[in-house]
Design a protein around this motif. Structure first.
Motif, PDB file in Angstrom:
ATOM      1  N   GLY A   1      35.875  39.897  -9.845  1.00  0.00           N
ATOM      2  CA  GLY A   1      35.748  41.095  -9.036  1.00  0.00           C
ATOM      3  C   GLY A   1      34.437  41.825  -9.249  1.00  0.00           C
ATOM      4  O   GLY A   1      34.087  42.713  -8.483  1.00  0.00           O
ATOM      5  N   GLU A   2      33.718  41.469 -10.274  1.00  0.00           N
ATOM      6  CA  GLU A   2      32.459  42.157 -10.576  1.00  0.00           C
ATOM      7  C   GLU A   2      31.406  41.802  -9.540  1.00  0.00           C
ATOM      8  O   GLU A   2      31.239  40.637  -9.168  1.00  0.00           O
ATOM      9  CB  GLU A   2      31.967  41.727 -11.959  1.00  0.00           C
ATOM     10  N   LEU A   3      30.707  42.806  -9.087  1.00  0.00           N
ATOM     11  CA  LEU A   3      29.600  42.606  -8.168  1.00  0.00           C
ATOM     12  C   LEU A   3      28.315  42.373  -8.951  1.00  0.00           C
ATOM     13  O   LEU A   3      28.049  43.070  -9.935  1.00  0.00           O
ATOM     14  CB  LEU A   3      29.402  43.845  -7.291  1.00  0.00           C
ATOM     15  N   PHE A   4      27.525  41.414  -8.510  1.00  0.00           N
ATOM     16  CA  PHE A   4      26.210  41.188  -9.083  1.00  0.00           C
ATOM     17  C   PHE A   4      25.180  41.577  -8.032  1.00  0.00           C
ATOM     18  O   PHE A   4      25.276  41.165  -6.874  1.00  0.00           O
ATOM     19  CB  PHE A   4      26.052  39.732  -9.522  1.00  0.00           C
ATOM     20  N   PHE A   5      24.215  42.349  -8.468  1.00  0.00           N
ATOM     21  CA  PHE A   5      23.263  42.931  -7.535  1.00  0.00           C
ATOM     22  C   PHE A   5      21.902  42.271  -7.594  1.00  0.00           C
ATOM     23  O   PHE A   5      21.441  41.836  -8.653  1.00  0.00           O
ATOM     24  CB  PHE A   5      23.091  44.428  -7.830  1.00  0.00           C
ATOM     25  N   GLY A   6      21.263  42.247  -6.437  1.00  0.00           N
ATOM     26  CA  GLY A   6      19.871  41.869  -6.398  1.00  0.00           C
ATOM     27  C   GLY A   6      19.027  43.020  -6.917  1.00  0.00           C
ATOM     28  O   GLY A   6      19.528  44.128  -7.152  1.00  0.00           O
ATOM     29  N   GLU A   7      17.740  42.758  -7.074  1.00  0.00           N
ATOM     30  CA  GLU A   7      16.858  43.780  -7.621  1.00  0.00           C
ATOM     31  C   GLU A   7      16.475  44.832  -6.592  1.00  0.00           C
ATOM     32  O   GLU A   7      15.875  45.836  -6.923  1.00  0.00           O
ATOM     33  CB  GLU A   7      15.602  43.148  -8.213  1.00  0.00           C
ATOM     34  N   GLY A   8      16.848  44.580  -5.342  1.00  0.00           N
ATOM     35  CA  GLY A   8      16.556  45.552  -4.302  1.00  0.00           C
ATOM     36  C   GLY A   8      15.233  45.294  -3.615  1.00  0.00           C
ATOM     37  O   GLY A   8      14.326  44.680  -4.186  1.00  0.00           O
ATOM     38  N   SER A   9      15.149  45.767  -2.383  1.00  0.00           N
ATOM     39  CA  SER A   9      13.923  45.624  -1.592  1.00  0.00           C
ATOM     40  C   SER A   9      13.567  46.978  -1.001  1.00  0.00           C
ATOM     41  O   SER A   9      14.369  47.567  -0.273  1.00  0.00           O
ATOM     42  CB  SER A   9      14.127  44.618  -0.458  1.00  0.00           C
ATOM     43  N   ARG A  10      12.389  47.442  -1.339  1.00  0.00           N
ATOM     44  CA  ARG A  10      11.963  48.748  -0.813  1.00  0.00           C
ATOM     45  C   ARG A  10      11.148  48.540   0.447  1.00  0.00           C
ATOM     46  O   ARG A  10      10.107  47.881   0.427  1.00  0.00           O
ATOM     47  CB  ARG A  10      11.142  49.515  -1.839  1.00  0.00           C
ATOM     48  N   LEU A  11      11.642  49.088   1.529  1.00  0.00           N
ATOM     49  CA  LEU A  11      10.970  48.969   2.820  1.00  0.00           C
ATOM     50  C   LEU A  11      10.311  50.293   3.164  1.00  0.00           C
ATOM     51  O   LEU A  11      10.963  51.342   3.133  1.00  0.00           O
ATOM     52  CB  LEU A  11      11.969  48.588   3.912  1.00  0.00           C
ATOM     53  N   THR A  12       9.042  50.217   3.486  1.00  0.00           N
ATOM     54  CA  THR A  12       8.302  51.387   3.956  1.00  0.00           C
ATOM     55  C   THR A  12       7.744  51.073   5.328  1.00  0.00           C
ATOM     56  O   THR A  12       7.003  50.103   5.488  1.00  0.00           O
ATOM     57  CB  THR A  12       7.152  51.755   2.997  1.00  0.00           C
TER      58      THR A  12
ATOM     59  N   HIS B   1      14.291  39.030  -2.019  1.00  0.00           N
ATOM     60  CA  HIS B   1      12.863  38.890  -1.750  1.00  0.00           C
ATOM     61  C   HIS B   1      12.550  39.394  -0.350  1.00  0.00           C
ATOM     62  O   HIS B   1      13.309  39.079   0.587  1.00  0.00           O
ATOM     63  CB  HIS B   1      12.450  37.418  -1.866  1.00  0.00           C
ATOM     64  N   PRO B   2      11.534  40.170  -0.144  1.00  0.00           N
ATOM     65  CA  PRO B   2      10.576  40.644  -1.152  1.00  0.00           C
ATOM     66  C   PRO B   2      11.094  41.872  -1.898  1.00  0.00           C
ATOM     67  O   PRO B   2      12.066  42.491  -1.480  1.00  0.00           O
ATOM     68  CB  PRO B   2       9.362  41.016  -0.290  1.00  0.00           C
ATOM     69  N   SER B   3      10.442  42.218  -2.960  1.00  0.00           N
ATOM     70  CA  SER B   3      10.818  43.408  -3.720  1.00  0.00           C
ATOM     71  C   SER B   3      10.368  44.666  -2.997  1.00  0.00           C
ATOM     72  O   SER B   3      11.010  45.717  -3.118  1.00  0.00           O
ATOM     73  CB  SER B   3      10.184  43.387  -5.114  1.00  0.00           C
ATOM     74  N   TRP B   4       9.270  44.558  -2.317  1.00  0.00           N
ATOM     75  CA  TRP B   4       8.821  45.690  -1.524  1.00  0.00           C
ATOM     76  C   TRP B   4       8.028  45.163  -0.332  1.00  0.00           C
ATOM     77  O   TRP B   4       7.407  44.110  -0.404  1.00  0.00           O
ATOM     78  CB  TRP B   4       7.988  46.678  -2.348  1.00  0.00           C
ATOM     79  N   VAL B   5       8.083  45.904   0.738  1.00  0.00           N
ATOM     80  CA  VAL B   5       7.357  45.505   1.939  1.00  0.00           C
ATOM     81  C   VAL B   5       6.956  46.749   2.711  1.00  0.00           C
ATOM     82  O   VAL B   5       7.716  47.713   2.810  1.00  0.00           O
ATOM     83  CB  VAL B   5       8.209  44.552   2.802  1.00  0.00           C
ATOM     84  N   ILE B   6       5.751  46.692   3.233  1.00  0.00           N
ATOM     85  CA  ILE B   6       5.232  47.767   4.084  1.00  0.00           C
ATOM     86  C   ILE B   6       4.952  47.163   5.446  1.00  0.00           C
ATOM     87  O   ILE B   6       4.322  46.102   5.533  1.00  0.00           O
ATOM     88  CB  ILE B   6       3.946  48.377   3.497  1.00  0.00           C
ATOM     89  N   CYS B   7       5.421  47.805   6.481  1.00  0.00           N
ATOM     90  CA  CYS B   7       5.182  47.259   7.817  1.00  0.00           C
ATOM     91  C   CYS B   7       4.859  48.384   8.795  1.00  0.00           C
ATOM     92  O   CYS B   7       5.100  49.567   8.514  1.00  0.00           O
ATOM     93  CB  CYS B   7       6.404  46.472   8.299  1.00  0.00           C
ATOM     94  N   LYS B   8       4.349  47.987   9.924  1.00  0.00           N
ATOM     95  CA  LYS B   8       4.028  48.956  10.966  1.00  0.00           C
ATOM     96  C   LYS B   8       5.255  49.219  11.817  1.00  0.00           C
ATOM     97  O   LYS B   8       6.117  48.349  11.985  1.00  0.00           O
ATOM     98  CB  LYS B   8       2.893  48.438  11.846  1.00  0.00           C
TER      99      LYS B   8
ATOM    100  N   THR C   1       7.576  46.652  14.258  1.00  0.00           N
ATOM    101  CA  THR C   1       7.663  45.258  13.808  1.00  0.00           C
ATOM    102  C   THR C   1       9.019  45.009  13.171  1.00  0.00           C
ATOM    103  O   THR C   1       9.784  45.936  12.896  1.00  0.00           O
ATOM    104  CB  THR C   1       6.547  44.936  12.806  1.00  0.00           C
ATOM    105  N   SER C   2       9.306  43.731  12.921  1.00  0.00           N
ATOM    106  CA  SER C   2      10.570  43.345  12.290  1.00  0.00           C
ATOM    107  C   SER C   2      10.309  42.826  10.883  1.00  0.00           C
ATOM    108  O   SER C   2       9.275  42.214  10.616  1.00  0.00           O
ATOM    109  CB  SER C   2      11.268  42.272  13.115  1.00  0.00           C
ATOM    110  N   VAL C   3      11.242  43.083  10.032  1.00  0.00           N
ATOM    111  CA  VAL C   3      11.109  42.690   8.627  1.00  0.00           C
ATOM    112  C   VAL C   3      12.359  41.945   8.182  1.00  0.00           C
ATOM    113  O   VAL C   3      13.480  42.386   8.461  1.00  0.00           O
ATOM    114  CB  VAL C   3      10.918  43.929   7.727  1.00  0.00           C
ATOM    115  N   LYS C   4      12.161  40.842   7.480  1.00  0.00           N
ATOM    116  CA  LYS C   4      13.302  40.069   6.983  1.00  0.00           C
ATOM    117  C   LYS C   4      13.375  40.163   5.477  1.00  0.00           C
ATOM    118  O   LYS C   4      12.378  39.971   4.768  1.00  0.00           O
ATOM    119  CB  LYS C   4      13.169  38.605   7.393  1.00  0.00           C
ATOM    120  N   ILE C   5      14.578  40.418   4.979  1.00  0.00           N
ATOM    121  CA  ILE C   5      14.839  40.471   3.545  1.00  0.00           C
ATOM    122  C   ILE C   5      15.848  39.385   3.199  1.00  0.00           C
ATOM    123  O   ILE C   5      16.880  39.257   3.865  1.00  0.00           O
ATOM    124  CB  ILE C   5      15.391  41.853   3.130  1.00  0.00           C
ATOM    125  N   GLU C   6      15.538  38.632   2.173  1.00  0.00           N
ATOM    126  CA  GLU C   6      16.419  37.532   1.779  1.00  0.00           C
ATOM    127  C   GLU C   6      17.218  37.885   0.517  1.00  0.00           C
ATOM    128  O   GLU C   6      16.707  38.554  -0.384  1.00  0.00           O
ATOM    129  CB  GLU C   6      15.616  36.265   1.486  1.00  0.00           C
TER     130      GLU C   6
END
Lengths: 113, 118
Positions: free
Chosen positions: B105-116, B7-14, B17-22
């Motif tokens: 050993g299998e990796l489980f992935f998050g849905e990803g976060s797109r940062l712009t 979270h978040p799935s996508w974020v737009i920032c200036k 600034t700083s952005v946190k992804i969980e």
């Protein structure tokens, strides 16, 4: 150092044709090899691993230590196989826990109807 | 399979600034989580390995001060992109493995976060 090479960025095949996605690796030891798949708008997920020696969705992959390859194969491609495929390598799991996973650059498989 | 959520799935920032992804493991405890960066039409690049209760291990070439990683609990790791610039725009993905004996050993992935970053 561990390295995974997928020479093809894009592979286009007709429906019903055989598929082979190439993967070569470099690792000084006994690695664990995986194939991950990413369908459109979905997250990455495991397709298969060399240890289990199983066929998933008709795909198989054999570890060839002599050629340091782990090619992914399917005898008859289906449209739903269209996706991005990543070959991945990890050092062996052991008492120290799991090792980091290195991914290849990926091959986009496009199955033409 | 195990579930990893971002979270978040996508974020737009200036810029600046700083952005946190969980990244959360929802049904297992993860002492280790992995952060990847994915450029368009390119592979996953491992940025760092997040270790619960200790410092993250960064890959060569990844700026530690730019990409702050905190793994404060067994189910949560955060990636903070500090003083973001347009070149930091990317798709960030986290992953984790359930511990043995559940994990194989299998990796489980998050849905990803797109940062712009504008």
């Amino acid at each position: 150092a561990q390295r995974v090479t997928q020479p093809e960025k894009l592979l286009s095949v007709f429906k019903g044709a055989p598929v082979e996605l190439k993967c070569n690796y470099s690792y000084s030891g006994s690695p664990e090899l995986f194939w991950y798949v990413q369908y459109s708008r979905q997250r990455l997920q495991l397709l298969l691993r060399h240890i289990s020696r199983e066929s998933i969705k008709g795909f198989t992959a054999d570890l060839n230590k002599g050629e340091t390859s782990f090619h992914l194969k399917k005898p008859f491609a289906q449209e739903e196989d269209s996706a991005m495929y990543y070959c991945a390598l990890s050092g062996p799991s052991g008492a120290g826990g799991y090792q980091k996973v290195t991914f290849g650059t990926g091959t986009k498989l496009q199955v033409i109807p | 399979g195990a579930v990893v959520s971002q979270h978040p799935s996508w974020v737009i920032c200036k810029s600046g600034t700083s952005v946190k992804i969980e990244c959360r493991s929802l049904d297992f405890q993860a002492t280790t989580m992995f952060w990847y960066r994915q450029f368009p039409k390119q592979s996953l690049m491992l940025m760092a390995t997040s270790n619960e209760g200790s410092k993250a291990t960064y890959e060569q070439g990844v700026e530690k001060d730019k990409f702050l990683i905190n793994h404060a609990s067994l189910t949560l790791s955060t990636l903070t992109v500090t003083s973001a610039h347009p070149e930091d725009s990317s798709f960030y993905i986290c992953s984790a493995r359930p511990p043995a004996p559940r994990g194989t050993g299998e990796l489980f992935f998050g849905e990803g976060s797109r940062l712009t970053v504008l």
